[in-house]
Design a protein around this motif. Structure first.
Motif, PDB file in Angstrom:
ATOM      1  N   LEU A 145       0.490  -1.052  -0.162  1.00 16.17           N
ATOM      2  CA  LEU A 145      -0.356  -0.070   0.077  1.00 16.17           C
ATOM      3  C   LEU A 145       1.017   0.790  -0.126  1.00 16.17           C
ATOM      4  O   LEU A 145       0.546   2.306   0.108  1.00 16.17           O
ATOM      5  N   ILE A 146       2.005   0.937   0.256  1.00 10.87           N
ATOM      6  CA  ILE A 146       2.996   1.636   0.411  1.00 10.87           C
ATOM      7  C   ILE A 146       4.290   1.831  -0.954  1.00 10.87           C
ATOM      8  O   ILE A 146       4.606   0.835  -1.506  1.00 10.87           O
ATOM      9  N   GLU A 147       4.089   3.120  -1.339  1.00 13.85           N
ATOM     10  CA  GLU A 147       5.511   3.362  -2.525  1.00 13.85           C
ATOM     11  C   GLU A 147       7.308   3.274  -1.676  1.00 13.85           C
ATOM     12  O   GLU A 147       7.478   3.308  -0.657  1.00 13.85           O
ATOM     13  N   GLY A 148       7.309   1.977  -2.528  1.00  9.56           N
ATOM     14  CA  GLY A 148       8.635   1.831  -2.292  1.00  9.56           C
ATOM     15  C   GLY A 148       8.871   0.807  -0.566  1.00  9.56           C
ATOM     16  O   GLY A 148       9.898   1.389   0.019  1.00  9.56           O
ATOM     17  N   LEU A 149       8.304   0.207  -0.178  1.00  7.84           N
ATOM     18  CA  LEU A 149       8.152  -0.766   0.896  1.00  7.84           C
ATOM     19  C   LEU A 149       9.546  -1.381   1.024  1.00  7.84           C
ATOM     20  O   LEU A 149       9.101  -1.885   0.091  1.00  7.84           O
ATOM     21  N   ARG A 150       9.860  -0.913   2.114  1.00 11.15           N
ATOM     22  CA  ARG A 150      11.009  -2.241   2.259  1.00 11.15           C
ATOM     23  C   ARG A 150      10.987  -2.802   3.785  1.00 11.15           C
ATOM     24  O   ARG A 150      11.757  -4.032   4.163  1.00 11.15           O
ATOM     25  N   GLN A 151      10.441  -2.437   4.388  1.00  8.17           N
ATOM     26  CA  GLN A 151      10.164  -3.642   5.689  1.00  8.17           C
ATOM     27  C   GLN A 151       8.413  -3.611   5.507  1.00  8.17           C
ATOM     28  O   GLN A 151       7.470  -2.893   5.977  1.00  8.17           O
ATOM     29  N   LEU A 152       7.766  -4.691   6.499  1.00 14.94           N
ATOM     30  CA  LEU A 152       6.908  -4.924   6.179  1.00 14.94           C
ATOM     31  C   LEU A 152       6.645  -6.040   7.850  1.00 14.94           C
ATOM     32  O   LEU A 152       7.642  -6.986   8.064  1.00 14.94           O
ATOM     33  N   SER A 153       6.130  -5.814   8.456  1.00 10.87           N
ATOM     34  CA  SER A 153       5.364  -6.422  10.353  1.00 10.87           C
ATOM     35  C   SER A 153       4.116  -7.233  10.041  1.00 10.87           C
ATOM     36  O   SER A 153       2.780  -6.767  10.056  1.00 10.87           O
ATOM     37  N   PHE A 154       4.641  -8.161  10.417  1.00 11.19           N
ATOM     38  CA  PHE A 154       3.104  -9.530  10.759  1.00 11.19           C
ATOM     39  C   PHE A 154       3.118  -9.531  11.644  1.00 11.19           C
ATOM     40  O   PHE A 154       3.928  -9.847  12.931  1.00 11.19           O
ATOM     41  N   ASP A 155       2.133  -9.742  12.494  1.00  6.29           N
ATOM     42  CA  ASP A 155       1.081 -10.474  13.790  1.00  6.29           C
ATOM     43  C   ASP A 155       1.642 -12.087  13.726  1.00  6.29           C
ATOM     44  O   ASP A 155       1.752 -12.575  12.928  1.00  6.29           O
ATOM     45  N   GLN A 156       2.539 -12.763  15.061  1.00  3.25           N
ATOM     46  CA  GLN A 156       2.716 -13.274  15.002  1.00  3.25           C
ATOM     47  C   GLN A 156       3.162 -13.663  17.064  1.00  3.25           C
ATOM     48  O   GLN A 156       3.634 -12.652  17.912  1.00  3.25           O
ATOM     49  N   VAL A 157       2.539 -14.204  17.591  1.00  2.00           N
ATOM     50  CA  VAL A 157       3.571 -15.462  19.089  1.00  2.00           C
ATOM     51  C   VAL A 157       4.027 -16.435  19.016  1.00  2.00           C
ATOM     52  O   VAL A 157       3.096 -17.305  18.552  1.00  2.00           O
ATOM     53  N   ASP A 212       8.527 -10.191  20.127  1.00  2.00           N
ATOM     54  CA  ASP A 212       7.668 -10.473  21.239  1.00  2.00           C
ATOM     55  C   ASP A 212       6.291 -11.080  20.375  1.00  2.00           C
ATOM     56  O   ASP A 212       5.885 -12.078  20.744  1.00  2.00           O
ATOM     57  N   GLU A 213       5.392 -10.312  19.147  1.00  5.62           N
ATOM     58  CA  GLU A 213       4.393 -10.236  19.264  1.00  5.62           C
ATOM     59  C   GLU A 213       4.417 -10.180  17.336  1.00  5.62           C
ATOM     60  O   GLU A 213       3.184 -10.515  17.005  1.00  5.62           O
ATOM     61  N   HIS A 214       5.318  -9.606  17.237  1.00  3.02           N
ATOM     62  CA  HIS A 214       5.672  -9.572  15.711  1.00  3.02           C
ATOM     63  C   HIS A 214       6.831 -10.056  14.698  1.00  3.02           C
ATOM     64  O   HIS A 214       8.055 -11.340  15.327  1.00  3.02           O
ATOM     65  N   VAL A 215       6.702 -10.290  13.864  1.00  2.00           N
ATOM     66  CA  VAL A 215       8.013 -10.497  12.124  1.00  2.00           C
ATOM     67  C   VAL A 215       7.646  -9.428  11.618  1.00  2.00           C
ATOM     68  O   VAL A 215       6.841  -8.893  11.030  1.00  2.00           O
ATOM     69  N   HIS A 216       9.208  -8.521  11.731  1.00  2.00           N
ATOM     70  CA  HIS A 216       9.448  -7.895  10.807  1.00  2.00           C
ATOM     71  C   HIS A 216      10.020  -8.519   9.718  1.00  2.00           C
ATOM     72  O   HIS A 216      11.391  -9.064  10.104  1.00  2.00           O
ATOM     73  N   VAL A 217      10.124  -8.133   9.105  1.00  2.00           N
ATOM     74  CA  VAL A 217      10.936  -9.068   7.171  1.00  2.00           C
ATOM     75  C   VAL A 217      11.113  -8.004   6.456  1.00  2.00           C
ATOM     76  O   VAL A 217      10.308  -6.715   6.308  1.00  2.00           O
ATOM     77  N   GLN A 218      12.405  -7.639   6.011  1.00  2.00           N
ATOM     78  CA  GLN A 218      13.302  -6.828   5.702  1.00  2.00           C
ATOM     79  C   GLN A 218      13.139  -7.068   4.072  1.00  2.00           C
ATOM     80  O   GLN A 218      13.619  -8.516   3.025  1.00  2.00           O
ATOM     81  N   LEU A 219      12.029  -6.223   2.920  1.00  2.00           N
ATOM     82  CA  LEU A 219      11.948  -6.491   1.745  1.00  2.00           C
ATOM     83  C   LEU A 219      13.020  -5.740   0.770  1.00  2.00           C
ATOM     84  O   LEU A 219      13.688  -5.015   1.053  1.00  2.00           O
ATOM     85  N   PRO A 220      13.159  -6.532  -0.555  1.00  2.00           N
ATOM     86  CA  PRO A 220      14.191  -6.222  -1.479  1.00  2.00           C
ATOM     87  C   PRO A 220      13.394  -4.886  -2.444  1.00  2.00           C
ATOM     88  O   PRO A 220      12.265  -4.189  -1.680  1.00  2.00           O
ATOM     89  N   GLU A 221      14.265  -4.156  -3.049  1.00  2.00           N
ATOM     90  CA  GLU A 221      14.852  -2.650  -3.094  1.00  2.00           C
ATOM     91  C   GLU A 221      13.098  -3.140  -4.702  1.00  2.00           C
ATOM     92  O   GLU A 221      13.025  -4.401  -4.639  1.00  2.00           O
ATOM     93  N   GLY A 222      12.352  -1.795  -5.095  1.00  2.00           N
ATOM     94  CA  GLY A 222      11.563  -1.950  -5.909  1.00  2.00           C
ATOM     95  C   GLY A 222      10.450  -2.896  -6.259  1.00  2.00           C
ATOM     96  O   GLY A 222       9.930  -2.492  -7.049  1.00  2.00           O
ATOM     97  N   LEU A 223       9.850  -1.906  -5.252  1.00  2.00           N
ATOM     98  CA  LEU A 223       8.754  -3.121  -4.929  1.00  2.00           C
ATOM     99  C   LEU A 223       7.785  -1.722  -5.224  1.00  2.00           C
ATOM    100  O   LEU A 223       7.933  -1.096  -4.490  1.00  2.00           O
ATOM    101  N   VAL A 224       6.750  -2.157  -6.057  1.00  2.00           N
ATOM    102  CA  VAL A 224       5.910  -1.237  -5.764  1.00  2.00           C
ATOM    103  C   VAL A 224       4.588  -1.804  -6.140  1.00  2.00           C
ATOM    104  O   VAL A 224       3.921  -2.505  -5.670  1.00  2.00           O
ATOM    105  N   SER A 225       3.570  -0.835  -5.702  1.00  2.00           N
ATOM    106  CA  SER A 225       2.247  -0.753  -4.679  1.00  2.00           C
ATOM    107  C   SER A 225       0.772  -1.446  -6.170  1.00  2.00           C
ATOM    108  O   SER A 225       0.310  -2.023  -4.986  1.00  2.00           O
ATOM    109  N   ASP A 226       1.455  -1.614  -7.414  1.00  2.00           N
ATOM    110  CA  ASP A 226       0.281  -2.161  -7.422  1.00  2.00           C
ATOM    111  C   ASP A 226       0.509  -3.366  -8.249  1.00  2.00           C
ATOM    112  O   ASP A 226       0.081  -3.992  -9.239  1.00  2.00           O
TER     113      ASP A 226
END
Ligand SMILES: [Zn+2]
Length: 880
Positions: free
Chosen positions: A83-95, A115-129
């Motif tokens: 949903l964000i242009e140039g997204l580089r990091q994504l956090s999901f819930d997990q326990v 404790d409650e999340h997983v944070h994932v480093q994303l590669p460059e160049g992801l576009v929002s559509d």
């Protein structure tokens, strides 16, 4: 979802990941404001619905489930769109997930667990559509979200089983996801389990094939034609037996393992088809999924859960087919979860603040089904009870359905979204009339299907369809608390040919809520008039030839209020002939509330209602209830002879039940005790035997105690009702020696309903001991059990344990309670935990004081009865 004792909850406050890659947590001790300082604030950001960085389009789970080990392992693959242009990091819930790797296609990604999340480093160049697939490989032994049941020594479970429960935010314990109902996605699940086990999940069973491992089968489910939010993803596994039926051309499945009453299962399955038909018709959108599955599971933590196209029900729900007449509960639960397939699943509340759009609708549509299935008199009785419960709660503690403003965490909880939500929808139905109301509901569903809704979406459509401007309604009933309390009287002046009606609002102004404004309907001899009330006292005058036979206030049940109408016995009797079932129900209640000699003109008529087999059953039930409250000796005679006629087996079980319960309210006469003992010993229905035991326990000590112990030790009964009433009776009359009889029922592993009853009973016994060492000794028998129950997944069990500890806990219990306050999700329960800790800290047991509330209440009850008896004797004298 359906809980036995319903308390609204909101998701726990948890750290919001505010910025990409940064997880900032602010720890605030206690309310942000000092006590007494009032400042309204908006909803705290992120606490109710966290921001999201991607839109999940599709979820695919591929998991092995090992029941013996309580283990899940495999992968979760999300197709997501940034949903964000140039997204580089994504956090999901997990326990508690052991995530081994995260991949985007073939590319391994760097990730970090908190404790409650997983944070994932994303590669460059992801576009929002452009969407991409993110795969998590992981394993876990979840202590929530997935619930394992295994047969073992001292375990009540009779077969191995696992079932999931996602609502509110517990899916994160078994797969990583955005765990809030603000993202809808399509779903498929592949589950590998040992042969002999059956898997149930959302949607269509696409394939069932041998797995790579020998002795294992892989089940592939896919939800076709719809999407869902994370809390509705479901799986259940056990050696289930399967029953099938059809609705129109779609398959209906019912699953249960162990010994299930075949006729009862068939009964529920047949009803399911009728319920789906009824709702499809009324809602104007057909049942939305290809298939509907219902699975009965062991020790469910709620009563039922409406996962999309795959409902979970507690096994205790399945009674016997004969039980149906006096226990509409299983049918109501099946209807409730079915209604959720539209309200909750097809349309989901956008945040849990708007939970009434799920639960209020499910409860209200259940009422509509029950009206259709059991008749308008049944529905009227239910509605009257619902209004009475909600109105009295709202008088005591005004609470809005949807909280708009917050007060630094110090404000009270929101209202019960089930009962108040259903009451509000009923009011709208009467206000708009059936035609407009249901047309609006049909449009609401058509417009928002496969979407997320909030209260304003509903208001907008109701306004468009009705032409009414409804801010006044939504402000009072949705966003504000409280309810009116009305006193209404009427008089007729024959000289002036004038009828005068006076309506007064007498509710106490609380929390800034004073007078209400609303339309009030009055039925005067069959004619319904609607008047607008907005002042403390309103008086109306009508020119009339003669006095009306009766005036029925709110005859169609359109106002959530406590209403007291002053009418004579003759007028209440006349109101029984109203064409409106709700007005008839109110007339029965009006008769019941008559005092002293005001009853006399109606007594014979009420006796006739009870005795006449041609009178509709609900009126006979009402008559039995009235007489058990009036309880003169001739009323008791009438109840006893009615019971004698009913026990032949041809009569109505519902009436037998009402009579047995009513006899618990009268004076302890030998013939009453004998009749109750006879029902306890011989009635074929568990619920009636249980009611007989309760009634005996209200009347008698010596004869009930051994019977209570025998009941506690007797064979399994429906929903453990006989055992529970045995525990209750011991709570009333038991002695310290009886604590050991309650021990087995109190321990973990015992069915939660029985466990709760046994813990209460133990507390009551201890509280009858003299203050000091003896009471301490009695408490020590069960404090450990109560503290262990704080860890139970069942909300009701935790509530019971907290209530018991607040009265009996010692300093040692405080740390157990404080630990619960930290992990508890339920807002109301957290408040109760804090109150319990305070109660323990401030309790002074050394001072002998009257702590035995039960004893006081009993004394008061006896005094009331003596007064009542004296009055009856006097009245009898007067009549002679
Ligand atoms: Zn529900």
């Amino acid at each position: 979802m359906l809980r036995l004792h319903l308390i609204s909850s909101r998701p726990p406050c948890r750290p919001a990941s505010l910025l990409l890659g940064l997880c900032i947590t602010l720890f605030v001790a206690g309310p942000a404001l000092a006590a007494g300082e009032l400042s309204l604030q908006p909803e705290p950001r992120g606490s109710i619905s966290p921001d999201r960085q991607v839109d999940i389009e599709h979820l695919e789970l591929d998991l092995s489930l090992e029941l013996e080990q309580g283990r899940v392992a495999g992968s979760a693959t999300h197709r997501v769109r940034p949903l964000i242009e140039g997204l580089r990091q994504l956090s999901f819930d997990q326990v508690g997930l052991r995530i081994e790797q995260v991949r985007l296609g073939d590319q391994l990604l760097t990730f970090r667990l908190s404790d409650e999340h997983v944070h994932v480093q994303l590669p460059e160049g992801l576009v929002s559509d452009q969407s991409f697939e993110l795969r998590f490989d992981y394993s876990a032994e979840p202590d929530n979200g997935l619930h394992f049941r295994l047969p073992a020594r001292n375990s009540p479970d009779s077969y191995p089983e696992v079932w999931s429960q996602g609502e509110n935010e517990d899916s994160r314990y078994w797969f990583p996801t955005y765990d809030a109902p603000r993202d809808r996605f399509t779903y498929e699940g592949r589950y590998t389990v040992a042969k002999g086990l059956r898997v149930v999940s959302n949607g269509t069973l696409v394939a069932q094939e041998p797995a790579d491992r020998t002795g294992y089968t892989r089940w592939h489910y896919r939800l076709d034609g719809g999407d869902l939010v994370s809390y509705l993803v479901m799986v259940a596994v056990a050696p289930y037996q399967e029953w099938t039926g059809t609705w129109r051309d779609r398959p209906l499945h019912f699953y249960a393992a162990g010994d299930a009453d075949e006729a009862a299962v068939r009964g529920l399955l047949d009803r399911t088809g009728a319920i789906l038909e009824f709702f499809s018709d009324l809602i104007g959108t057909d049942y939305p999924y290809e298939v509907y599955r219902q699975v009965l599971v062991q020790r469910f933590i709620y009563t039922g859960m409406e996962n999309t196209a795959a409902t979970v029900l507690d096994r205790g729900l399945l009674g016997s087919a004969e039980d149906d007449a006096i226990n509409p509960w299983p049918e109501a639960v099946v209807a409730h979860e079915a209604a959720h397939q539209w309200f909750g699943d097809l349309l989901t509340c956008r945040t849990f603040r708007h939970l009434w759009l799920n639960e209020g609708f499910a409860t209200f549509f259940t009422d509509l089904w029950m009206e259709h299935s059991r008749g308008p008199a049944f529905a009227a009785r239910k509605l009257r009870q619902r209004y009475a419960t909600v109105a009295s709660q709202q008088q005591r503690r005004p609470s809005p359905l949807v909280k708009r403003f917050f007060n630094g965490g110090a404000e009270g909880a929101a209202a019960n979204p089930y009962r108040k939500g259903a009451a509000v929808l009923q009011m709208l139905r009467v206000l708009l009339g059936d035609e407009v109301f249901f047309r609006a509901i049909r449009r609401y569903v058509a417009q928002w299907h496969n979407g997320l809704v909030q209260s304003s979406d509903l208001q907008r459509i109701l306004e468009q369809e009705s032409g009414l401007y409804l801010d006044w309604f939504f402000d009072q009933w949705v966003y504000m608390g409280g309810s009116p309390k009305l006193k209404i009287s009427h008089s007729f002046d024959a000289n002036e040919s004038r009828l005068r009606i006076v309506i007064r609002q007498v509710q106490e102004a609380k929390a800034g809520i004073g007078l209400f404004q609303f339309p009030l309907e009055l039925e005067i001899d069959g004619q319904v008039e609607r008047i607008w009330i907005d002042s403390k006292e309103s008086a109306i005058q009508l020119e009339r030839e003669a006095a009306p036979g009766y005036i029925a206030v709110d005859p169609r049940g359109g106002l959530l209020a406590e209403i007291e109408t002053q009418q004579s016995a003759a007028q209440w009797l006349a109101q029984l002939s109203s064409p409106h079932p709700y007005a008839v129900e109110r007339a029965l209640q009006g008769l019941r509330a008559l005092k002293g000699s005001a009853r006399e003109p109606a007594r014979q008529s009420v006796h006739q209602l009870l005795a006449d087999p041609l009178v509709p059953i609900e009126r006979r039930l009402g008559a039995a209830e009235i007489l058990s409250h009036w309880r003169s000796s001739e009323d008791v005679d009438a109840l006893l002879s009615s019971l004698a006629r009913e026990r032949a087996g041809e009569g109505s079980a519902a009436l037998r039940w009402e009579l047995v319960r009513g006899l618990g309210r009268v004076l302890p006469r030998e013939d009453v005790l004998v009749a109750l003992e006879e029902r306890l010993a011989r009635d074929p229905l568990d619920r009636i035997r249980a009611a007989a035991l309760s009634s005996l326990a209200r009347l008698e000590e010596e004869r009930v105690r051994p019977r209570a112990i025998a009941a506690l030790r007797s064979a399994v009964s429906e929903d453990w009702v006989v055992q529970r009433r045995g525990a209750d009776a011991l709570g009333r009359w038991g002695r310290v020696d009886d604590l050991s009889a309650l021990a087995a029922a109190r321990r973990s592993g015992s069915p939660s309903v029985l466990q709760n009853a046994a813990l209460w009973a133990s507390l009551q016994i201890a509280e009858r001991e003299p203050v000091g060492q003896r009471r301490e000794l009695a408490r020590s028998a069960f404090l450990g059990d109560a503290e262990a129950m704080l860890h139970d997944r069942n909300l009701r069990t935790r509530q019971t344990a907290v209530s018991v500890l607040s009265r009996a806990g010692d300093r040692g219990s405080i740390s157990a309670l404080e630990a619960l306050a930290v992990r508890e999700d339920n807002e109301s329960l957290r408040e109760r935990v804090h109150a319990a800790v305070k109660a323990i800290r401030t309790r002074k047991d050394e001072e002998p004081k009257e702590t035995d509330g039960e004893l006081k209440a009993r004394l008061k009850g006896l005094e009331d009865r003596i007064k009542e008896m004296e009055r009856s004797v006097k009245e009898l004298g007067e009549r002679r």
